[in-house]
Design a protein around this motif. Structure first.
Motif, PDB file in Angstrom:
ATOM      1  N   HIS A  19      71.247  -2.422  34.921  1.00  0.00           N
ATOM      2  CA  HIS A  19      70.534  -3.674  34.729  1.00  0.00           C
ATOM      3  C   HIS A  19      69.183  -3.260  34.843  1.00  0.00           C
ATOM      4  N   GLU A  24      61.425 -10.589  32.916  1.00  0.00           N
ATOM      5  CA  GLU A  24      62.532 -10.400  32.064  1.00  0.00           C
ATOM      6  C   GLU A  24      63.564  -9.463  32.820  1.00  0.00           C
ATOM      7  N   GLN A  25      64.938  -9.699  32.490  1.00  0.00           N
ATOM      8  CA  GLN A  25      65.847  -8.917  32.873  1.00  0.00           C
ATOM      9  C   GLN A  25      67.156  -8.680  32.109  1.00  0.00           C
ATOM     10  N   GLY A  26      68.107  -7.545  32.056  1.00  0.00           N
ATOM     11  CA  GLY A  26      69.178  -7.580  31.436  1.00  0.00           C
ATOM     12  C   GLY A  26      69.655  -6.192  31.278  1.00  0.00           C
ATOM     13  N   VAL A  75      69.381  -4.148  25.873  1.00  0.00           N
ATOM     14  CA  VAL A  75      68.602  -5.228  25.493  1.00  0.00           C
ATOM     15  C   VAL A  75      67.216  -5.232  25.927  1.00  0.00           C
ATOM     16  N   VAL A  76      66.842  -4.913  27.298  1.00  0.00           N
ATOM     17  CA  VAL A  76      65.599  -4.879  27.424  1.00  0.00           C
ATOM     18  C   VAL A  76      64.695  -3.768  26.750  1.00  0.00           C
TER      19      VAL A  76
END
Length: 269
Positions: A234, A245-247, A251-252
C-alpha cells in the motif's frame, strides 16, 4: 533454542485486532504552522505501507506522532486499540504519564535515519540493552537473542564491534536488530537509507524486504521509489501535511489521480 528466542528472531507478533494502527483526523502544529492537516490512516496486521512525498510534507512528523515522540493537537492515534500518548477523561483527551507512554512504546519498534546507537556499547550490548533494562529479561537470554538477531541481519561476526567500527549500513542493520529485540507489533522506519552511501543502501533494504515477506506490520517513510513499489502493498502519498492519494503500488505509480502525485513521480522516477 528457546521458544522466546525463536519468536524474537522469527516470529511475527499477533495483534488483538486486524487494525494495528488507526490515526483519525490528526493535526499537528509547530507554532503557527500546521504540519499535519486532518490525517487519517489505518494500518492492518501484516501490511507494509510506504509513505512517500516531497520534503516537508509531514511524513516524518506523522511517524513520530505514532509513538508520541511528537504530541498532536487534534485527533487520536491508537495502536492495537490503545490510545497512544493520551487518556480519555470526560470525553476529552489529556496527555498520559510518561511511564505509561514508555510502556506503550515497547510494542512499537522505530528505526531512525541516523541509527542512534549507543557509541560506548558493542553491537551485542546495543541490541540486548532494552530487553534487559526495559523488559527485565535475564542477561544471558538477552545476549542469546541479540546474537541470533545479529546473524539474522548478516552481522554475526560483528557482535563485539562498536558503532565507530561499523559502516553506516552495518550500523543501520544493528539498529533494526535492536528494534526487533523488543518483539514489536509494528515497525516504523523513518527514511532508513537516507544517511547511507549508495553502495550501503541495498544491504539495509534487503533486511526490510525480508521482514515484509515474513508479515511484519510496517510503516516506512522512504524516498526509494523502486523499493516502495517492490516491497509495500500500500502506498500513501503526502503533501503539505495531508494524505492526497493512497492505494496499491500499481495504481499509485502507474495511474495516479492527484496532480501533485503526478508531479512528484515525474520528478523522481
Amino acid at each position: 533454542m528457546s521458544e522466546a528466542i525463536l519468536s524474537a528472531i522469527g516470529g511475527v507478533p499477533q495483534a488483538d485486532s486486524d487494525e494495528v494502527i488507526v490515526a483519525s483526523n490528526v493535526e499537528k502544529w509547530f507554532g503557527n504552522t500546521k504540519i499535519l492537516d486532518d490525517v487519517s490512516l489505518t494500518v492492518r496486521q501484516g501490511q507494509a505501507i510506504a509513505i512517500i512525498g516531497p520534503s516537508g510534507s509531514g511524513k516524518t512528523t506523522f511517524l513520530r506522532c505514532i509513538n508520541h515522540l511528537e504530541s498532536i493537537q487534534r485527533g487520536r492515534i491508537t495502536v492495537n486499540g490503545y490510545l497512544i500518548g493520551y487518556r480519555e477523561r470526560n470525553g476529552a483527551l489529556i496527555e498520559d504519564k510518561e511511564r505509561n507512554i514508555a510502556r506503550q512504546r515497547q510494542d512499537i519498534g522505530m528505526v531512525f535515519q541516523r541509527f542512534n546507537l549507543f557509541q560506548n556499547m558493542s553491537a551485542l550490548r546495543n541490541i540486548a540493552a532494552a530487553p534487559i533494562h526495559v523488559r527485565g529479561m535475564a542477561q544471558a537470554e538477552a545476549f542469546e537473542i541479540a546474537r541470533a538477531l545479529l546473524a539474522r541481519v548478516g552481522l554475526a561476526d560483528k557482535q563485539d564491534a562498536y558503532p565507530a567500527q561499523l559502516s553506516g549500513g552495518q550500523q543501520q542493520r544493528v539498529a533494526i536488530a535492536r528494534a526487533l529485540a523488543m518483539r514489536p507489533k509494528v515497525m516504523l522506519f523513518d527514511e532508513p537509507t537516507s544517511a547511507l552511501d549508495p553502495e550501503m543502501v541495498g544491504e539495509v533494504l534487503a533486511v526490510i524486504r525480508e521482514l515484509a515477506a515474513e508479515g511484519m506490520t510496517m510503516l516506512i517513510v522512504t524516498h526509494e521509489m523502486a523499493f516502495a513499489r517492490q516491497v509495500a502493498d500500500h502506498i500513501v502519498v503526502m503533501d503539505q501535511g495531508r494524505i492526497i492519494e493512497q492505494g496499491a503500488p500499481s495504481v499509485v505509480f502507474e495511474s495516479p489521480t492527484h496532480d501533485r502525485t503526478k508531479l512528484l513521480l515525474r520528478a523522481i522516477l
